[in-house]
Design an enzyme around this catalytic site. Structure first.
Site, PDB file in Angstrom:
ATOM      1  N   CYS A 213       8.349 -35.416  21.505  1.00 55.76           N
ATOM      2  CA  CYS A 213       8.883 -35.086  22.827  1.00 55.76           C
ATOM      3  C   CYS A 213      10.391 -35.308  22.851  1.00 55.76           C
ATOM      4  CB  CYS A 213       8.249 -35.898  23.955  1.00 55.76           C
ATOM      5  SG  CYS A 213       9.026 -35.462  25.531  1.00 55.76           S
TER       6      CYS A 213
ATOM      7  N   LYS B  89      -2.225 -31.179  28.267  1.00 51.07           N
ATOM      8  CA  LYS B  89      -0.860 -31.719  28.334  1.00 51.07           C
ATOM      9  C   LYS B  89      -0.829 -33.085  27.646  1.00 51.07           C
ATOM     10  CE  LYS B  89       3.354 -32.783  29.715  1.00 51.07           C
ATOM     11  NZ  LYS B  89       4.530 -32.110  29.079  1.00 51.07           N
TER      12      LYS B  89
HETATM   13  O1  RRO Z   1       7.058 -33.114  28.949  1.00 46.95           O
HETATM   14  C1  RRO Z   1       8.040 -32.709  28.283  1.00 46.95           C
HETATM   15  O2  RRO Z   1       9.199 -32.804  28.673  1.00 46.95           O
HETATM   16  C2  RRO Z   1       7.874 -32.122  26.950  1.00 46.95           C
HETATM   17  C3  RRO Z   1       7.129 -32.705  25.940  1.00 46.95           C
HETATM   18 BR1  RRO Z   1       6.096 -34.236  26.209  1.00 46.95          BR
HETATM   19  C4  RRO Z   1       7.128 -32.127  24.650  1.00 46.95           C
HETATM   20  O3  RRO Z   1       6.503 -32.605  23.691  1.00 46.95           O
HETATM   21  N1  RRO Z   1       7.878 -31.002  24.464  1.00 46.95           N
HETATM   22  C5  RRO Z   1       8.588 -30.441  25.445  1.00 46.95           C
HETATM   23  O4  RRO Z   1       9.246 -29.417  25.213  1.00 46.95           O
HETATM   24  N2  RRO Z   1       8.588 -31.006  26.691  1.00 46.95           N
END
Ligand code: RRO
Length: 310
Positions: free
Chosen positions: A129, A44
């Site tokens: 993100c 993650k």
């Molecule tokens: O954690 C998120 O909300 C998230 C991230 Br960091 C990302 O790069 N892509 C996404 O769809 N959710």
């Protein structure tokens, strides 16, 4: 057939792994991907400090995929650094570490720590993100992306990659490719992150389906496949000597085949992994092998990037 792929010194038994964010926040989840038929594992996206993320519900299944606004919940980079230090790098399943600092300084601090640990894993720097309220996606600002990468390569001297947002205009493909091509140690790009700030509506309740950002969130699954394929294809053509990792809408051997035909070196599974669990890797692997057998292809290189045009 032989599904193996070797790139950047990484050897994968097959080209499939998890999309960062799915089944990779805790040791237990990462171990589950490693224990599955996946060819690699990615963590993650991490930040300097642990984060709870956005309020729930923050992921929902939708008619043709998923919507999420997780808000970067993660255990903090030291947790993933520790996981990487204890990882069995001889297992034959390469480990990738996704990094997504809240600021450039955070990214530099984390990258220095990963550099100093000198582990045999590759960084995927997340420039995309879509779910941090009030924060723009770096990948949509070409000057900001160039600045971030300039500072990153000053402290991080190892090969690395970036996770890109989807682009929708040939001018933007060309502009971003030109930025990326000026960084020789940037060896791969992952296309695509979720299609940001979609809105899924439930007609019965007349409501949004996730809580953060008044229901806006990143789309994944069938909704994004053609966009993902376009990004894989265009970056494969425009980048000099860099690998493209495909992500977006892979739920069977068919979509995996399409991504590789469009130029992907390897492919990541997000929404389908979330919905089906780690068993999806063996299924998609076997489906991909069956398609190759039927078509008479023995290796991925036999068809990679060989998409026909009219
Ligand atoms: O954690 C998120 O909300 C998230 C991230 Br960091 C990302 O790069 N892509 C996404 O769809 N959710």
């Amino acid at each position: 057939v032989d599904l193996s792929v070797s790139w950047l010194g990484v050897n994968m038994e097959n080209p499939l792994y998890n999309a960062s964010g799915v089944m990779c926040r805790s040791r237990e989840e990462l171990d589950a991907v490693a224990a599955s038929a996946a060819g690699a594992v990615v963590t993650k996206s991490c930040t300097l400090s642990p984060r709870e993320g956005n309020p729930e519900p923050r992921y929902a299944r939708a008619p043709h995929g998923s919507i999420n606004s997780m808000g970067l919940p993660n255990a903090g980079y030291e947790y993933y650094l520790d996981y990487a230090k204890n990882y069995d790098h001889a297992s034959g399943k390469p480990l990738f570490v996704s990094v997504s600092g809240m600021t450039l300084e955070e990214n530099l601090t984390m990258l220095k720590a990963f550099r100093d640990a000198d582990l045999p894993c590759l960084v995927e720097l997340n420039l995309s993100c879509p779910n941090l309220p009030g924060k723009a996606q770096i990948g949509y600002d070409f000057a900001a992306s160039s600045h971030v990468l300039s500072e990153v390569v000053k402290v991080y001297d190892k090969p690395f990659g970036v996770k890109l947002p989807p682009y929708f205009d040939p001018v933007h493909f060309a502009e971003m490719a030109s930025v990326l091509n000026s960084f020789p140690s940037l060896k791969y790009v992952t296309c695509i992150n979720s299609v940001g700030n979609g809105l899924v509506i439930d007609i019965d309740s007349e409501s949004v389906v996730i809580k953060p950002k008044a229901g806006l969130g990143g789309l994944g699954g069938d909704y994004v496949l053609p966009t993902a394929l376009a990004n894989v294809r265009e970056f494969s053509r425009l980048l000099d000597g860099k690998h493209v990792i495909g992500c977006g809408g892979i739920k069977s051997g068919r979509e995996a085949f399409m991504h590789i035909l469009a130029g992907a070196t390897a492919v990541q599974v997000g929404t389908c992994l979330y919905e089906e669990g780690a068993g999806c890797f063996a299924r998609i692997r076997d489906e991909l092998a069956a398609i190759m057998e039927e078509k008479g292809y023995r290796t991925l290189a036999d068809f990679r990037g060989k998409l026909l045009t009219m």
